[in-house]
Design a protein around this motif. Structure first.
Motif, PDB file in Angstrom:
ATOM      1  N   LEU A  11      -0.128   2.030  -3.843  1.00  0.00           N
ATOM      2  CA  LEU A  11      -1.388   1.668  -4.457  1.00  0.00           C
ATOM      3  C   LEU A  11      -1.095   1.434  -5.934  1.00  0.00           C
ATOM      4  N   ILE A  12      -1.187   0.197  -6.381  1.00  0.00           N
ATOM      5  CA  ILE A  12      -0.838  -0.107  -7.760  1.00  0.00           C
ATOM      6  C   ILE A  12      -2.008   0.221  -8.671  1.00  0.00           C
ATOM      7  N   SER A  41     -15.900  -4.709  -0.815  1.00  0.00           N
ATOM      8  CA  SER A  41     -14.918  -5.511  -0.090  1.00  0.00           C
ATOM      9  C   SER A  41     -13.726  -5.848  -1.002  1.00  0.00           C
ATOM     10  N   GLY A  42     -12.531  -5.711  -0.439  1.00  0.00           N
ATOM     11  CA  GLY A  42     -11.324  -6.100  -1.175  1.00  0.00           C
ATOM     12  C   GLY A  42     -10.810  -5.081  -2.173  1.00  0.00           C
ATOM     13  N   THR A  43     -11.369  -3.862  -2.170  1.00  0.00           N
ATOM     14  CA  THR A  43     -10.927  -2.864  -3.155  1.00  0.00           C
ATOM     15  C   THR A  43      -9.636  -2.165  -2.737  1.00  0.00           C
ATOM     16  N   GLY A  44      -9.284  -2.276  -1.438  1.00  0.00           N
ATOM     17  CA  GLY A  44      -8.045  -1.631  -1.002  1.00  0.00           C
ATOM     18  C   GLY A  44      -8.260  -0.499  -0.015  1.00  0.00           C
ATOM     19  N   LYS A  45      -9.384  -0.516   0.702  1.00  0.00           N
ATOM     20  CA  LYS A  45      -9.677   0.595   1.632  1.00  0.00           C
ATOM     21  C   LYS A  45      -8.627   0.677   2.744  1.00  0.00           C
ATOM     22  N   GLU A  46      -8.268  -0.480   3.296  1.00  0.00           N
ATOM     23  CA  GLU A  46      -7.267  -0.452   4.383  1.00  0.00           C
ATOM     24  C   GLU A  46      -5.909   0.017   3.855  1.00  0.00           C
ATOM     25  N   LEU A  47      -5.603  -0.395   2.630  1.00  0.00           N
ATOM     26  CA  LEU A  47      -4.344   0.035   2.018  1.00  0.00           C
ATOM     27  C   LEU A  47      -4.343   1.564   1.852  1.00  0.00           C
ATOM     28  N   ARG A 230      -8.429  -8.270  -3.682  1.00  0.00           N
ATOM     29  CA  ARG A 230      -8.075  -9.402  -2.812  1.00  0.00           C
ATOM     30  C   ARG A 230      -8.251 -10.709  -3.579  1.00  0.00           C
TER      31      ARG A 230
HETATM   32  N1  LIG Z   1      -4.225  -0.918  -5.653  1.00  0.00           N
HETATM   33  C1  LIG Z   1      -3.651  -1.910  -4.953  1.00  0.00           C
HETATM   34  N2  LIG Z   1      -2.338  -2.159  -5.098  1.00  0.00           N
HETATM   35  C2  LIG Z   1      -1.749  -3.170  -4.417  1.00  0.00           C
HETATM   36  N3  LIG Z   1      -2.385  -3.992  -3.569  1.00  0.00           N
HETATM   37  C3  LIG Z   1      -3.699  -3.782  -3.379  1.00  0.00           C
HETATM   38  C4  LIG Z   1      -4.398  -2.735  -4.051  1.00  0.00           C
HETATM   39  N4  LIG Z   1      -5.683  -2.751  -3.646  1.00  0.00           N
HETATM   40  C5  LIG Z   1      -5.781  -3.774  -2.775  1.00  0.00           C
HETATM   41  N5  LIG Z   1      -4.610  -4.386  -2.605  1.00  0.00           N
HETATM   42  C6  LIG Z   1      -4.351  -5.575  -1.749  1.00  0.00           C
HETATM   43  O1  LIG Z   1      -5.553  -6.343  -1.764  1.00  0.00           O
HETATM   44  C7  LIG Z   1      -5.870  -6.839  -0.470  1.00  0.00           C
HETATM   45  C8  LIG Z   1      -7.213  -6.289  -0.016  1.00  0.00           C
HETATM   46  O2  LIG Z   1      -7.093  -4.902   0.250  1.00  0.00           O
HETATM   47  P1  LIG Z   1      -7.718  -4.216   1.572  1.00  0.00           P
HETATM   48  O3  LIG Z   1      -7.664  -5.145   2.741  1.00  0.00           O
HETATM   49  O4  LIG Z   1      -7.099  -2.873   1.724  1.00  0.00           O
HETATM   50  O5  LIG Z   1      -9.243  -4.101   1.082  1.00  0.00           O
HETATM   51  P2  LIG Z   1     -10.514  -3.569   1.851  1.00  0.00           P
HETATM   52  O6  LIG Z   1     -11.230  -2.644   0.929  1.00  0.00           O
HETATM   53  O7  LIG Z   1     -10.119  -3.033   3.189  1.00  0.00           O
HETATM   54  O8  LIG Z   1     -11.374  -4.894   2.008  1.00  0.00           O
HETATM   55  P3  LIG Z   1     -12.536  -5.241   3.080  1.00  0.00           P
HETATM   56  O9  LIG Z   1     -13.703  -4.334   2.792  1.00  0.00           O
HETATM   57  O10 LIG Z   1     -12.867  -6.665   2.756  1.00  0.00           O
HETATM   58  O11 LIG Z   1     -11.941  -5.054   4.428  1.00  0.00           O
HETATM   59  C9  LIG Z   1      -4.722  -6.427   0.428  1.00  0.00           C
HETATM   60  O12 LIG Z   1      -3.786  -7.480   0.443  1.00  0.00           O
HETATM   61  C10 LIG Z   1      -4.139  -5.204  -0.275  1.00  0.00           C
HETATM   62  O13 LIG Z   1      -2.769  -5.040   0.013  1.00  0.00           O
END
Ligand SMILES: Nc1ncnc2c1ncn2[C@@H]1O[C@H](COP(=O)(O)OP(=O)(O)OP(=O)(O)O)[C@@H](O)[C@H]1O
Ligand SMILES: [Mg+2]
Length: 341
Positions: A11-12, A41-47, A230
């Motif tokens: 997580l960067i 959305s796109g904040t990195g939840k799956e990561l 994202r």
């Molecule tokens: N802190 C971080 N460091 C590196 N990469 C990140 C970081 N946060 C998000 N990303 C990258 O950004 C993209 C979106 O992250 P992710 O799919 O985890 O978001 P999400 O919260 O699950 O989005 P959604 O709600 O749309 O499903 C991915 O490619 C992920 O690897």
């Protein structure tokens, strides 16, 4: 760094908000507690979910994601719990569901706020009894699975509106983690850009890079980022295609991107890089060299930013000789262009 460490998902970010996420992930990973990830959305939840799995004792087991919003209701039950042969038309063979596949590992229930109420009842039963039956079957199946759920919705409002079950909410919400929006941590933007540039270079087998003027960084730091990390990743990819080997200024950004919804970070007197070093040394997996490089990069960036890109002034602020700073800027790929502001 060995191969395993290199392949570790990371997580960067150095902002206080991301450090808090890091700390919570470390604390919960070793336990068996269910985790609820909240954030836009796109904040990195799956990561974050995959890092919880990676840091847990289950890391050698499977990590099985399920997007509850993307699977139609009539398929969701068999997708989650599997089905027996002949359970419905076309079920020529029995099939294991995602819960069975996740045995010994982690199941990631994404977009849980979109799960239909009838499925919520069935999920609640699994959470209570840790056992279920395949569709068309009557043999209870027991699994050892850690549950991580995520949603961009406000679940309390969903409960109020009658679209989410309160009892399920309390079962899932054992350990909530808020993943912060990018606009609330602009100090992470420079590091994330660097990460996405390196990722692009690696994937496309290229040595060409891009650089940004200090003003361009400032524009990015003041943007609202509705698509969060994202959106930033996509922007870097677009810019790498358009401007490979070049320095990107404000005009390039305005021409090729729609960054209108900006807050003026300059007017708010906001620095792009406010740092928070971890005060407690983590027990494992800490890379001092990398951490110091990130600190150095961020301080150099802040000094340049505060001094409108004038290298001599930034060097004085950092207590460095001008030539030393120029060398370091070269090392980190920070461009030397002096802005006119
Ligand atoms: N802190 C971080 N460091 C590196 N990469 C990140 C970081 N946060 C998000 N990303 C990258 O950004 C993209 C979106 O992250 P992710 O799919 O985890 O978001 P999400 O919260 O699950 O989005 P959604 O709600 O749309 O499903 C991915 O490619 C992920 O690897
Ligand atoms: Mg997601």
């Amino acid at each position: 760094m060995d191969r395993q460490q290199m392949n570790k998902i990371k997580l960067i970010g150095q902002s206080v908000a991301i450090q808090t996420v890091h700390r919570l992930v470390k604390q919960v990973a070793k336990t068996q507690a269910n985790v609820l990830l909240l954030g836009e959305s796109g904040t990195g939840k799956e990561l974050v979910a995959s890092i919880v799995h990676q840091e847990s004792e289950r890391s050698h087991g499977p990590f099985i994601p399920v997007n509850c919003a993307a699977i139609p209701l009539e398929l969701l039950e068999s997708e989650l719990f599997g089905h027996e042969k002949g359970a419905f038309t076309g079920a020529h063979q029995g099939r294991a569901g995602r819960f069975e596949l996740a045995n010994g590992g982690t199941i990631f229930l994404d977009e849980i706020g979109d799960m239909p109420l009838v499925m919520q009842v069935k999920l609640l039963r699994v959470l209570q009894e840790r056992s279920f039956e395949r569709v068309g079957g009557n043999k209870p199946i027991k699994v050892d699975v850690r549950i991580i759920a995520a949603t961009h919705k406000n679940l309390l409002s969903c409960i109020h509106e009658g679209t989410f079950r309160e009892d399920l909410y309390y079962r899932l919400n054992v350990f909530p983690i808020d993943v912060p929006a990018l606009r609330d941590r602009p100090e992470d933007i420079a590091l994330l850009i660097r990460h996405f540039i390196e990722q692009y270079k690696h994937q496309n087998h290229t040595h060409d890079s891009i650089e940004f003027t200090v003003d361009a960084y400032e524009l990015l730091g003041g943007y609202t980022w509705p698509g969060n990390v994202r959106e930033l990743g996509n922007l870097v990819e677009r810019l790498m295609i358009l401007f490979s080997g070049k320095i990107i200024g404000v005009a390039d950004l305005s021409e090729h991107c729609t960054l209108q919804q900006t807050r003026s970070s300059r007017r708010e007197g906001k620095n792009l890089t406010v740092l928070s070093a971890p005060k407690i040394l983590p027990n494992e997996g800490f890379d001092l060299k990398e951490h110091l490089a990130e600190l150095e990069y961020a301080f150099i960036h802040q000094a340049l930013n505060d001094n409108h890109g004038i290298v001599a002034k930034a060097a004085r602020r950092l207590g460095l000789r001008r030539t030393t700073l120029v060398e370091k800027m070269k090392k980190y790929g920070i461009c030397k262009e002096i802005t006119t502001h």
